[in-house]
Write a protein that holds these residues in place. Structure first.
Motif, PDB file in Angstrom:
ATOM      1  N   ASP A   1     -81.321 -76.671  13.531  1.00 49.11           N
ATOM      2  CA  ASP A   1     -81.994 -77.975  13.027  1.00 49.11           C
ATOM      3  C   ASP A   1     -82.718 -79.676  13.903  1.00 49.11           C
ATOM      4  OD1 ASP A   1     -82.001 -80.367  11.392  1.00 49.11           O
ATOM      5  OD2 ASP A   1     -80.109 -80.633  10.463  1.00 49.11           O
ATOM      6  N   PRO A   2     -84.070 -79.321  13.722  1.00 45.92           N
ATOM      7  CA  PRO A   2     -84.057 -80.241  14.396  1.00 45.92           C
ATOM      8  C   PRO A   2     -83.701 -81.910  14.404  1.00 45.92           C
ATOM      9  CG  PRO A   2     -86.064 -78.903  14.252  1.00 45.92           C
ATOM     10  CD  PRO A   2     -84.733 -78.790  13.110  1.00 45.92           C
ATOM     11  N   GLY A   3     -83.267 -81.795  13.517  1.00 39.24           N
ATOM     12  CA  GLY A   3     -82.173 -83.182  13.363  1.00 39.24           C
ATOM     13  C   GLY A   3     -81.480 -83.267  14.353  1.00 39.24           C
ATOM     14  N   LEU A   4     -80.741 -82.547  14.446  1.00 40.13           N
ATOM     15  CA  LEU A   4     -79.807 -82.714  15.701  1.00 40.13           C
ATOM     16  C   LEU A   4     -79.698 -83.851  17.055  1.00 40.13           C
ATOM     17  CD1 LEU A   4     -77.996 -79.334  15.142  1.00 40.13           C
ATOM     18  CD2 LEU A   4     -76.983 -81.732  14.916  1.00 40.13           C
ATOM     19  N   TYR A   5     -81.897 -83.398  17.512  1.00 42.53           N
ATOM     20  CA  TYR A   5     -81.867 -84.016  18.072  1.00 42.53           C
ATOM     21  C   TYR A   5     -83.600 -84.746  18.140  1.00 42.53           C
ATOM     22  CZ  TYR A   5     -84.436 -79.484  18.144  1.00 42.53           C
ATOM     23  OH  TYR A   5     -85.571 -78.417  18.272  1.00 42.53           O
ATOM     24  N   LYS A   6     -83.771 -84.918  17.517  1.00 45.01           N
ATOM     25  CA  LYS A   6     -85.334 -85.712  16.621  1.00 45.01           C
ATOM     26  C   LYS A   6     -84.880 -86.995  15.964  1.00 45.01           C
ATOM     27  CE  LYS A   6     -88.536 -81.698  17.873  1.00 45.01           C
ATOM     28  NZ  LYS A   6     -90.138 -81.436  16.944  1.00 45.01           N
ATOM     29  N   VAL A   7     -85.354 -88.607  15.958  1.00 44.03           N
ATOM     30  CA  VAL A   7     -85.839 -89.120  15.199  1.00 44.03           C
ATOM     31  C   VAL A   7     -86.620 -88.981  14.285  1.00 44.03           C
ATOM     32  CG1 VAL A   7     -84.945 -90.612  17.166  1.00 44.03           C
ATOM     33  CG2 VAL A   7     -87.466 -90.574  16.573  1.00 44.03           C
ATOM     34  N   LYS A   8     -87.336 -87.868  14.044  1.00 44.25           N
ATOM     35  CA  LYS A   8     -88.174 -87.768  12.927  1.00 44.25           C
ATOM     36  C   LYS A   8     -87.741 -85.967  12.381  1.00 44.25           C
ATOM     37  CE  LYS A   8     -91.058 -91.152  13.463  1.00 44.25           C
ATOM     38  NZ  LYS A   8     -91.308 -92.320  11.968  1.00 44.25           N
ATOM     39  N   LYS A   9     -88.167 -86.554  10.848  1.00 46.01           N
ATOM     40  CA  LYS A   9     -87.470 -85.194  10.017  1.00 46.01           C
ATOM     41  C   LYS A   9     -88.469 -84.219  10.196  1.00 46.01           C
ATOM     42  CE  LYS A   9     -85.398 -86.495   6.465  1.00 46.01           C
ATOM     43  NZ  LYS A   9     -84.776 -86.372   4.569  1.00 46.01           N
ATOM     44  N   SER A  10     -87.890 -82.900  10.046  1.00 45.66           N
ATOM     45  CA  SER A  10     -88.253 -81.749  10.074  1.00 45.66           C
ATOM     46  C   SER A  10     -87.930 -80.105   9.578  1.00 45.66           C
ATOM     47  CB  SER A  10     -89.322 -81.065  11.931  1.00 45.66           C
ATOM     48  OG  SER A  10     -88.247 -81.593  12.431  1.00 45.66           O
ATOM     49  N   GLU A  11     -88.762 -79.321   9.389  1.00 43.67           N
ATOM     50  CA  GLU A  11     -87.914 -78.392   8.447  1.00 43.67           C
ATOM     51  C   GLU A  11     -87.225 -77.941   9.456  1.00 43.67           C
ATOM     52  OE1 GLU A  11     -87.796 -77.628   5.505  1.00 43.67           O
ATOM     53  OE2 GLU A  11     -89.386 -78.923   4.501  1.00 43.67           O
ATOM     54  N   ILE A  12     -86.258 -77.047   9.519  1.00 42.74           N
ATOM     55  CA  ILE A  12     -85.627 -76.653   9.736  1.00 42.74           C
ATOM     56  C   ILE A  12     -85.815 -74.659  10.433  1.00 42.74           C
ATOM     57  CG2 ILE A  12     -82.750 -76.586   8.835  1.00 42.74           C
ATOM     58  CD1 ILE A  12     -83.208 -74.054   7.224  1.00 42.74           C
ATOM     59  N   ILE A  13     -85.712 -74.825  11.570  1.00 48.04           N
ATOM     60  CA  ILE A  13     -86.480 -73.340  12.640  1.00 48.04           C
ATOM     61  C   ILE A  13     -85.595 -72.715  11.975  1.00 48.04           C
ATOM     62  CG2 ILE A  13     -87.056 -72.860  15.024  1.00 48.04           C
ATOM     63  CD1 ILE A  13     -87.019 -75.845  15.551  1.00 48.04           C
ATOM     64  N   TRP A  14     -86.357 -71.442  11.737  1.00 45.37           N
ATOM     65  CA  TRP A  14     -86.007 -69.787  12.372  1.00 45.37           C
ATOM     66  C   TRP A  14     -86.111 -68.974  12.826  1.00 45.37           C
ATOM     67  CZ3 TRP A  14     -83.595 -67.988   7.161  1.00 45.37           C
ATOM     68  CH2 TRP A  14     -83.239 -69.128   6.084  1.00 45.37           C
ATOM     69  N   THR A  15     -85.072 -68.597  13.668  1.00 51.32           N
ATOM     70  CA  THR A  15     -85.500 -67.432  15.687  1.00 51.32           C
ATOM     71  C   THR A  15     -85.604 -66.064  14.483  1.00 51.32           C
ATOM     72  OG1 THR A  15     -82.520 -67.214  15.474  1.00 51.32           O
ATOM     73  CG2 THR A  15     -83.548 -69.278  16.115  1.00 51.32           C
ATOM     74  N   SER A  16     -86.010 -65.374  15.046  1.00 55.38           N
ATOM     75  CA  SER A  16     -86.133 -63.939  14.309  1.00 55.38           C
ATOM     76  C   SER A  16     -84.760 -63.598  14.520  1.00 55.38           C
ATOM     77  CB  SER A  16     -87.116 -63.495  15.841  1.00 55.38           C
ATOM     78  OG  SER A  16     -86.632 -63.476  17.419  1.00 55.38           O
ATOM     79  N   GLN A  17     -83.523 -63.735  15.558  1.00 55.37           N
ATOM     80  CA  GLN A  17     -82.718 -62.499  15.848  1.00 55.37           C
ATOM     81  C   GLN A  17     -81.896 -63.104  14.084  1.00 55.37           C
ATOM     82  OE1 GLN A  17     -80.967 -63.592  19.900  1.00 55.37           O
ATOM     83  NE2 GLN A  17     -82.272 -61.288  20.203  1.00 55.37           N
ATOM     84  N   GLN A  18     -81.362 -62.368  14.071  1.00 49.08           N
ATOM     85  CA  GLN A  18     -79.646 -62.286  13.298  1.00 49.08           C
ATOM     86  C   GLN A  18     -78.342 -62.030  13.272  1.00 49.08           C
ATOM     87  OE1 GLN A  18     -80.434 -60.372   9.604  1.00 49.08           O
ATOM     88  NE2 GLN A  18     -81.347 -61.956   8.697  1.00 49.08           N
TER      89      GLN A  18
END
Length: 397
Positions: free
Chosen positions: A199-216
């Protein structure tokens, strides 16, 4: 050598005396109660036995007006309200909200409504939504004395008065937690539990979509996963457990859900059902009426006048999701809350008559609970939810 023994004895005596004095200091997880300002309110003996609710009402950009409307529909002097407009909302909306609270004569007199000045960034489906809820719980624990915590959004609305709610819960044990939950993950097993997101919201001040990683990742074995509704009613004891965490379970679970999709739909469920001290306090209901498509989509159906009868017959105290200025809200105000525009719902605490000729806009200075049909509906729901059949079969299964 004698000198060394003497120093050791002195050190031991000082340590013992210090520990003894510390043991005399009273310790409590709960902060001192907040005395409400007003005409003799102050949580006197006449009101101390009544349950008190702490609300978090959250909104985002453009939610100022419906946040104000939801607050008025939910208001009662016994309760506590924390309002949060997230960081996406412009600063002037938060300033207008704070100004509205400070200038309202009832809010200013009772002083049980606060606005989060330093807003949090909240990412939809990210852990920042959960972090915002935990932040609100922590703040309310420090500033107010209440029995249950309830999280709502600006798109929620009550289906009964607070007098109804207070009356229906007045005879219930205060340790109950209303959390819809199940361990049957179904489609969420592959779509929620296994993916890893950031979740970029943990370290950014502008809202953006969550980032999906390739691993599960694999399903955890240290605790059992549960899922359910993001809308909860938590007892003060369980809220303190989640924040203060005298066991490590709340912290380790929180770290796990940091990379989980829609973590508010699983965190409280997983913590309480893996806690030996709290799992038997769960009631498997979120106290909401919510309509879904079949099969369910990401968002619930927006409620309208076509859903009114089903909302009332659900006996739930809250419903969601409503669009801005939805006409059915006017019908709820008129028929269920006895509330006129920009006024408070009917209640024993305000100066008005039952016929509604005098609107509820002033605090009479004392608390009188006057329940109506909403209390009967809610008590029927609670009786069913708390029956031995439901409590035994539906607790953390």
């Amino acid at each position: 050598m004698l000198m060394g023994i003497t120093k050791c004895m002195i050190s031991f005596i000082l340590t013992f005396v210090t520990l003894f004095l510390l043991s005399l200091i009273p310790f409590s997880l709960s902060p001192p109660p907040l005395t409400l300002a007003g005409k003799g309110l102050a949580h006197s003996n006449s009101t101390s036995t009544l349950p008190k609710f702490a609300y978090l009402i959250s909104g985002s950009k453009g939610d100022l007006q419906r946040l104000k409307r939801t607050l008025r529909a939910l208001y009662h002097p016994l309760n506590f309200y924390l309002l949060h407009l997230d960081l996406e909302a412009p600063t002037h909306e938060r300033e207008k909200l704070a100004e509205h609270i400070s200038k309202d004569p009832v809010f200013a007199e009772v002083r049980n409504v606060e606005v989060v000045e330093k807003a949090n960034l909240v990412t939809y489906r990210g852990p920042t939504m959960l972090a915002n809820t935990l932040h609100a719980i922590s703040r309310l624990l420090r500033t107010a004395n209440w029995d249950w915590f309830i999280n709502l959004s600006a798109s929620d609305y009550p289906l009964l008065t607070q007098d109804d709610l207070i009356h229906a819960f007045s005879k219930l044990p205060r340790d109950l937690n209303f959390i819809q939950h199940t361990s049957s993950l179904g489609w969420k097993f592959n779509k929620r539990a296994k993916p890893i997101v950031i979740d970029p919201g943990l370290y950014k001040v502008k809202k953006s979509e969550i980032i999906w990683t390739s691993q599960q990742r694999e399903i955890p074995t240290a605790f059992k996963l549960f899922t359910g509704s993001a809308w909860v009613m938590l007892s003060r004891a369980f809220a303190e457990y989640c924040i203060l965490g005298y066991e490590n379970l709340p912290r380790t679970t929180l770290l796990y859900y940091t990379n989980f999709i829609s973590s508010p739909e699983g965190y409280f469920q997983t913590v309480i059902c893996n806690s030996h001290g709290f799992k038997n306090t769960t009631v498997n209901h979120d106290l909401h009426y919510i309509a879904w498509d079949n099969p369910p989509k990401q968002h619930p159906i927006a409620l309208t006048n076509l859903d009114y009868r089903r909302m009332v017959k659900s006996y739930a105290p809250f419903a969601r999701k409503f669009r801005r200025n939805e006409p059915v809200l006017d019908r709820i105000d008129r028929d269920l809350l006895k509330r006129k525009a920009n006024q408070f719902p009917y209640g024993g605490w305000c100066a008005m008559d039952e016929d509604g000729n005098k609107p509820c806009s002033e605090f009479r200075g004392k608390i009188l609970v006057k329940p109506g049909f909403g209390s009967r509906r809610l008590r029927a729901l609670l009786t069913r939810a708390l029956s031995k059949r439901n409590m035994g079969r539906r607790q953390c299964k």
